[in-house]
Enzyme design. Structure first.
Site, PDB file in Angstrom:
ATOM      1  N   ASP A 238      45.128  42.697  48.235  1.00 27.37           N
ATOM      2  CA  ASP A 238      46.453  43.310  48.388  1.00 27.37           C
ATOM      3  C   ASP A 238      47.417  42.378  49.117  1.00 27.37           C
ATOM      4  O   ASP A 238      47.011  41.609  49.990  1.00 27.37           O
ATOM      5  CB  ASP A 238      46.311  44.644  49.158  1.00 27.37           C
TER       6      ASP A 238
ATOM      7  N   ASN B 251      49.913  40.439  47.335  1.00 23.89           N
ATOM      8  CA  ASN B 251      50.462  39.357  46.498  1.00 23.89           C
ATOM      9  C   ASN B 251      51.979  39.471  46.340  1.00 23.89           C
ATOM     10  O   ASN B 251      52.693  38.469  46.404  1.00 23.89           O
ATOM     11  CB  ASN B 251      49.852  39.400  45.091  1.00 23.89           C
TER      12      ASN B 251
ATOM     13  N   TRP C  47      53.789  38.593  49.595  1.00 24.77           N
ATOM     14  CA  TRP C  47      53.663  37.138  49.818  1.00 24.77           C
ATOM     15  C   TRP C  47      54.749  36.412  49.019  1.00 24.77           C
ATOM     16  O   TRP C  47      55.423  35.523  49.549  1.00 24.77           O
ATOM     17  CB  TRP C  47      52.272  36.679  49.388  1.00 24.77           C
TER      18      TRP C  47
ATOM     19  N   ARG D  81      57.132  38.282  41.723  1.00 27.01           N
ATOM     20  CA  ARG D  81      55.825  38.904  41.979  1.00 27.01           C
ATOM     21  C   ARG D  81      54.724  38.196  41.188  1.00 27.01           C
ATOM     22  O   ARG D  81      53.598  38.067  41.667  1.00 27.01           O
ATOM     23  CB  ARG D  81      55.858  40.399  41.620  1.00 27.01           C
TER      24      ARG D  81
ATOM     25  N   HIS E 212      50.963  36.850  42.216  1.00 29.93           N
ATOM     26  CA  HIS E 212      49.683  37.153  41.569  1.00 29.93           C
ATOM     27  C   HIS E 212      48.935  35.870  41.197  1.00 29.93           C
ATOM     28  O   HIS E 212      47.714  35.803  41.302  1.00 29.93           O
ATOM     29  CB  HIS E 212      49.905  38.021  40.328  1.00 29.93           C
TER      30      HIS E 212
ATOM     31  N   GLU F 166      45.952  53.351  38.671  1.00 26.19           N
ATOM     32  CA  GLU F 166      47.319  53.660  39.106  1.00 26.19           C
ATOM     33  C   GLU F 166      48.269  52.478  38.861  1.00 26.19           C
ATOM     34  O   GLU F 166      49.467  52.668  38.667  1.00 26.19           O
ATOM     35  CB  GLU F 166      47.341  54.024  40.601  1.00 26.19           C
TER      36      GLU F 166
ATOM     37  N   LEU G 101      25.093  34.778  42.885  1.00 26.30           N
ATOM     38  CA  LEU G 101      26.074  35.792  43.315  1.00 26.30           C
ATOM     39  C   LEU G 101      26.479  36.717  42.157  1.00 26.30           C
ATOM     40  O   LEU G 101      26.798  36.254  41.059  1.00 26.30           O
ATOM     41  CB  LEU G 101      27.332  35.071  43.847  1.00 26.30           C
TER      42      LEU G 101
ATOM     43  N   ARG H 118      40.314  44.975  53.293  1.00 30.21           N
ATOM     44  CA  ARG H 118      41.563  45.138  52.550  1.00 30.21           C
ATOM     45  C   ARG H 118      42.615  44.297  53.240  1.00 30.21           C
ATOM     46  O   ARG H 118      42.938  44.538  54.413  1.00 30.21           O
ATOM     47  CB  ARG H 118      42.028  46.584  52.499  1.00 30.21           C
TER      48      ARG H 118
ATOM     49  N   ARG I 153      44.117  51.916  53.788  1.00 30.73           N
ATOM     50  CA  ARG I 153      43.697  53.007  52.897  1.00 30.73           C
ATOM     51  C   ARG I 153      42.804  52.430  51.803  1.00 30.73           C
ATOM     52  O   ARG I 153      42.767  51.224  51.590  1.00 30.73           O
ATOM     53  CB  ARG I 153      44.911  53.716  52.293  1.00 30.73           C
TER      54      ARG I 153
ATOM     55  N   SER J 292      42.913  53.612  48.491  1.00 27.93           N
ATOM     56  CA  SER J 292      43.596  53.639  47.184  1.00 27.93           C
ATOM     57  C   SER J 292      42.635  53.839  46.010  1.00 27.93           C
ATOM     58  O   SER J 292      42.678  53.102  45.018  1.00 27.93           O
ATOM     59  CB  SER J 292      44.434  52.367  46.990  1.00 27.93           C
TER      60      SER J 292
HETATM   61  C1  IPE Z   1      45.354  48.933  45.322  1.00 27.81           C
HETATM   62  O1  IPE Z   1      46.477  48.213  45.676  1.00 27.81           O
HETATM   63  C2  IPE Z   1      44.831  48.465  44.023  1.00 27.81           C
HETATM   64  C3  IPE Z   1      44.378  47.083  44.011  1.00 27.81           C
HETATM   65  C4  IPE Z   1      44.309  46.294  45.025  1.00 27.81           C
HETATM   66  C5  IPE Z   1      43.949  46.598  42.749  1.00 27.81           C
HETATM   67  P1  IPE Z   1      47.962  48.806  45.523  1.00 27.81           P
HETATM   68  O2  IPE Z   1      48.851  47.838  46.176  1.00 27.81           O
HETATM   69  O3  IPE Z   1      48.206  49.129  44.100  1.00 27.81           O
HETATM   70  O4  IPE Z   1      47.800  50.164  46.330  1.00 27.81           O
HETATM   71  P2  IPE Z   1      48.852  51.095  47.066  1.00 27.81           P
HETATM   72  O5  IPE Z   1      49.836  51.513  46.031  1.00 27.81           O
HETATM   73  O6  IPE Z   1      49.487  50.298  48.146  1.00 27.81           O
HETATM   74  O7  IPE Z   1      48.026  52.215  47.605  1.00 27.81           O
HETATM   75  C1  IPE Z   2      47.657  43.155  44.949  1.00 25.44           C
HETATM   76  O1  IPE Z   2      48.923  42.800  45.364  1.00 25.44           O
HETATM   77  C2  IPE Z   2      47.402  42.888  43.490  1.00 25.44           C
HETATM   78  C3  IPE Z   2      47.328  44.074  42.664  1.00 25.44           C
HETATM   79  C4  IPE Z   2      47.347  45.319  43.060  1.00 25.44           C
HETATM   80  C5  IPE Z   2      47.214  43.860  41.236  1.00 25.44           C
HETATM   81  P1  IPE Z   2      50.158  43.786  45.218  1.00 25.44           P
HETATM   82  O2  IPE Z   2      50.801  43.506  43.917  1.00 25.44           O
HETATM   83  O3  IPE Z   2      49.765  45.198  45.445  1.00 25.44           O
HETATM   84  O4  IPE Z   2      51.072  43.266  46.395  1.00 25.44           O
HETATM   85  P2  IPE Z   2      52.029  44.113  47.331  1.00 25.44           P
HETATM   86  O5  IPE Z   2      51.220  45.222  47.899  1.00 25.44           O
HETATM   87  O6  IPE Z   2      53.140  44.596  46.458  1.00 25.44           O
HETATM   88  O7  IPE Z   2      52.468  43.136  48.360  1.00 25.44           O
HETATM   89 MG    MG Z   3      49.790  46.408  47.085  1.00 21.84          MG
END
Ligand code: IPE
Ligand code: IPE
Ligand code: MG
Length: 227
Positions: free
Chosen positions: A10, A12, A15, A23, A27, A58, A122, A174, A180, A182
């Site tokens: 989480d 990306n 960042w 975005r 990723h 989601e 692994l 996380r 959380r 999620s």
């Molecule tokens: C949870 O991250 C899902 C993954 C890391 C793949 P999200 O960034 O989508 O979750 P919420 O929306 O903050 O709970």
């Molecule tokens: C995690 O990073 C990657 C995925 C859920 C695919 P996010 O895309 O959720 O990054 P933030 O939470 O918006 O920073």
């Molecule tokens: Mg996120």
């Protein structure tokens, strides 16, 4: 030794935002970091199982371009690492609802699973199009379809019906400071030690990972008993 480590990838997006990038760039940087972590854990033999939450059910609600970018990124990556992971003795598994994914990505995942299925190093379990409640419902349906009698249903049988029959998660990280789950591995993480570093995933270096592992070693796992 950690038997099963799980990482909820989480941060990306944040960042990238901090750097004025798209975005997608976030990723891409996250995927590079993930590849580095997988190689490191495999070389150093620090864990037996690694589960990675990379795309939730989601997450399909995100803008179409972002979803498409991520799917393309996963697909290119799975193709690129086929030979590399085979040679590194890494075994790849997938957990998730394949019916929500397009044919090309399903093919790429299945190919990677097949190519690495005889490896005994692994085990990396990619949670893609994954939702824990959906997994539990799917397992329940399979048990009913198999006409398993109620007296035969126990925790071990239930685990066997999940997407992958994996040992319990010992340590769950996380990144990005969110505290959380999620909808991630609610069954498998029921006694996991939790760790929530502030670090955004593309900055989660091997040094940060080692810091996390050190923290794990200091935890007192009691499992309800008096020690
Ligand atoms: C949870 O991250 C899902 C993954 C890391 C793949 P999200 O960034 O989508 O979750 P919420 O929306 O903050 O709970
Ligand atoms: C995690 O990073 C990657 C995925 C859920 C695919 P996010 O895309 O959720 O990054 P933030 O939470 O918006 O920073
Ligand atoms: Mg996120």
């Amino acid at each position: 030794m950690i038997n099963h480590l799980a990482i909820i990838v989480d941060g990306n997006g944040r960042w990238a935002k901090n750097r004025g990038l798209s975005r997608s760039e976030g990723h891409k940087a996250g995927a590079q970091r993930l590849d580095e972590i997988i190689s490191y854990l495999s070389e150093k033999k620090l864990v037996n199982y690694l589960s990675l939450y990379v795309f939730s059910t989601e997450n399909f609600e995100r803008p179409k371009e972002e979803v498409n970018y991520l799917m393309q990124l996963f697909m290119n990556w799975f193709k690129k690492v086929q030979k590399i992971y085979k040679d590194k003795n890494i075994k790849i598994l997938f957990s998730g609802d394949k019916t929500l994914l397009n044919k090309q990505i399903v093919n790429a995942t299945e190919e990677l699973e097949t190519k690495t299925k005889n490896n005994d190093g692994l085990v990396v379990n990619f949670c893609l199009s994954y939702g824990s409640r959906r997994e539990i419902v799917a397992a329940t349906k399979k048990i009913i379809n198999d006409q398993v009698s109620p007296e035969d249903i126990d925790e071990s049988l239930f685990s066997h019906y999940l997407y992958q029959d994996l040992p319990d998660i010992d340590f769950l990280i996380r990144t990005s400071g969110e505290m959380r789950l999620s909808n991630f591995m609610l069954w498998q993480a029921s006694y996991a030690e939790l760790y929530f570093p502030q670090t955004l995933f593309p900055d989660f270096t091997v040094a940060e990972l080692n810091k996390a592992i050190e923290e794990y070693k200091s935890r007192d796992r009691r499992f309800g008993k008096v020690k």
